[in-house]
Design an enzyme around this catalytic site. Structure first.
Site, PDB file in Angstrom:
ATOM      1  CG  PHE A  22      -2.253   0.721   1.158  1.00 23.37           C
ATOM      2  CD1 PHE A  22      -3.317   0.034   0.910  1.00 23.37           C
ATOM      3  CD2 PHE A  22      -2.115   2.131   1.280  1.00 23.37           C
ATOM      4  CE1 PHE A  22      -4.446   0.883   0.708  1.00 23.37           C
ATOM      5  CE2 PHE A  22      -3.356   2.773   0.885  1.00 23.37           C
ATOM      6  CZ  PHE A  22      -4.581   2.230   0.857  1.00 23.37           C
ATOM      7  CD  GLU A  58      -3.146  -7.081   5.347  1.00 24.40           C
ATOM      8  OE1 GLU A  58      -2.666  -5.755   4.990  1.00 24.40           O
ATOM      9  OE2 GLU A  58      -4.359  -7.202   5.706  1.00 24.40           O
ATOM     10  CB  VAL A  81      -0.216   4.509   7.635  1.00 23.47           C
ATOM     11  CG1 VAL A  81      -1.775   4.750   7.878  1.00 23.47           C
ATOM     12  CG2 VAL A  81       0.399   3.429   7.879  1.00 23.47           C
ATOM     13  CB  ILE A  82      -0.693   8.833   3.374  1.00 21.03           C
ATOM     14  CG1 ILE A  82       0.862   8.283   3.054  1.00 21.03           C
ATOM     15  CG2 ILE A  82      -0.916  10.212   2.963  1.00 21.03           C
ATOM     16  CD1 ILE A  82       1.227   8.324   1.767  1.00 21.03           C
ATOM     17  CD  GLU A  85     -11.812  13.450   1.534  1.00 24.68           C
ATOM     18  OE1 GLU A  85     -12.720  12.657   1.433  1.00 24.68           O
ATOM     19  OE2 GLU A  85     -11.365  14.201   0.894  1.00 24.68           O
ATOM     20  CG  HIS A  88      -8.927   2.745   6.815  1.00 23.43           C
ATOM     21  ND1 HIS A  88      -9.642   1.974   7.421  1.00 23.43           N
ATOM     22  CD2 HIS A  88      -7.891   2.359   6.164  1.00 23.43           C
ATOM     23  CE1 HIS A  88      -9.332   0.852   6.958  1.00 23.43           C
ATOM     24  NE2 HIS A  88      -7.985   0.895   5.984  1.00 23.43           N
ATOM     25  CG  PHE A 113       7.600   1.185  13.808  1.00 23.92           C
ATOM     26  CD1 PHE A 113       6.535   0.158  13.792  1.00 23.92           C
ATOM     27  CD2 PHE A 113       7.003   2.529  13.870  1.00 23.92           C
ATOM     28  CE1 PHE A 113       5.203   0.668  13.677  1.00 23.92           C
ATOM     29  CE2 PHE A 113       5.926   3.022  13.603  1.00 23.92           C
ATOM     30  CZ  PHE A 113       5.018   2.019  13.397  1.00 23.92           C
TER      31      PHE A 113
HETATM   32  N1  INI Z   1      -2.505   0.259   4.466  1.00 19.98           N
HETATM   33  C1  INI Z   1      -1.300   1.138   4.596  1.00 19.98           C
HETATM   34  O1  INI Z   1      -0.158   0.548   4.378  1.00 19.98           O
HETATM   35  N2  INI Z   1      -1.294   2.327   4.220  1.00 19.98           N
HETATM   36  C2  INI Z   1      -2.396   3.017   4.357  1.00 19.98           C
HETATM   37  O2  INI Z   1      -2.411   4.367   4.388  1.00 19.98           O
HETATM   38  C3  INI Z   1      -3.725   2.379   4.164  1.00 19.98           C
HETATM   39  N3  INI Z   1      -4.895   3.031   4.280  1.00 19.98           N
HETATM   40  O3  INI Z   1      -5.084   4.269   4.577  1.00 19.98           O
HETATM   41  O4  INI Z   1      -5.969   2.704   3.964  1.00 19.98           O
HETATM   42  C4  INI Z   1      -3.639   1.081   4.318  1.00 19.98           C
HETATM   43  N4  INI Z   1      -4.992   0.142   4.541  1.00 19.98           N
HETATM   44  C5  INI Z   1      -4.865  -1.074   3.979  1.00 19.98           C
HETATM   45  C6  INI Z   1      -4.706  -1.891   5.220  1.00 19.98           C
HETATM   46  O5  INI Z   1      -3.140  -1.926   5.653  1.00 19.98           O
HETATM   47  C7  INI Z   1      -5.055  -3.530   4.852  1.00 19.98           C
HETATM   48  O6  INI Z   1      -4.010  -3.879   3.795  1.00 19.98           O
HETATM   49  C8  INI Z   1      -6.372  -3.494   4.420  1.00 19.98           C
HETATM   50  O7  INI Z   1      -7.269  -3.076   5.360  1.00 19.98           O
HETATM   51  C9  INI Z   1      -7.008  -5.125   4.395  1.00 19.98           C
HETATM   52  O8  INI Z   1      -6.555  -5.939   5.654  1.00 19.98           O
END
Ligand code: INI
Length: 154
Positions: A22, A58, A81-82, A85, A88, A113
């Site tokens: 992600f 994960e 992780v950004i 809105e 989440h 980390f």
């Molecule tokens: N995962 C990230 O690594 N960064 C994010 O910014 C992010 N946002 O914002 O949604 C994100 N979401 C996915 C999450 O980590 C899981 O892969 C997903 O929910 C499935 O379990």
């Protein structure tokens, strides 16, 4: 008085990197930074295993599975992780941090980390190789120090 501090030697160490896809534009830069640090500190390239997961949530589960193989001296967790809105962002950033903290209190190998949690794309750019350095590199360095300190306690 006796003082203990780990050095940064990566000789004979086998390291796992667990990275979220992600926001891969940034996480790939973190992987590059981590690998660069490890290789500069004499970790053999063949002793770096990179495990890709869908997103930061994960990461803790796969670290636990990786640790169960007993093949690595430590793990570098990388993710981006950004803030969007919705809330989440808070869930993902809190859960990944909690998950890794919990693993560090239960597993016998350390995880460093290198998950960046940022409000803006600019902050993400700055932490993955621009103004504020590369948090993947920093996490790799912290891991080497922690592993080498742990080894002095054996
Ligand atoms: N995962 C990230 O690594 N960064 C994010 O910014 C992010 N946002 O914002 O949604 C994100 N979401 C996915 C999450 O980590 C899981 O892969 C997903 O929910 C499935 O379990």
């Amino acid at each position: 008085m006796n003082y203990f501090e780990g050095n940064y030697s990566g000789k004979n160490l086998k390291i796992a990197i667990v990275v979220g896809r992600f926001n891969s534009h940034f996480t790939e830069e973190l992987v590059k930074g981590a690998k660069d640090c490890l290789i500069r500190h004499e970790v053999n390239q063949n002793n770096i295993d990179v495990f890709y997961v869908p997103g930061s949530l994960e990461i803790p589960f796969i670290i636990r599975q990786v640790a169960a193989t007993n093949k690595h001296h430590g793990v570098i967790a990388l993710g981006a992780v950004i803030r969007g809105e919705t809330s989440h962002f808070d869930i993902v950033s809190n859960e990944v941090a909690k998950g890794i903290a919990q693993l560090n209190l239960t597993l016998s190998i350390p995880t460093s980390f290198g998950v960046i949690t940022v409000d803006t794309l600019e902050q993400a750019i700055n932490r993955s190789g621009a103004k504020s350095g590369n948090k993947g590199f920093d996490a790799a360095l912290s891991l080497l120090e922690t592993i080498n300190l742990t080894n002095q306690l054996k």
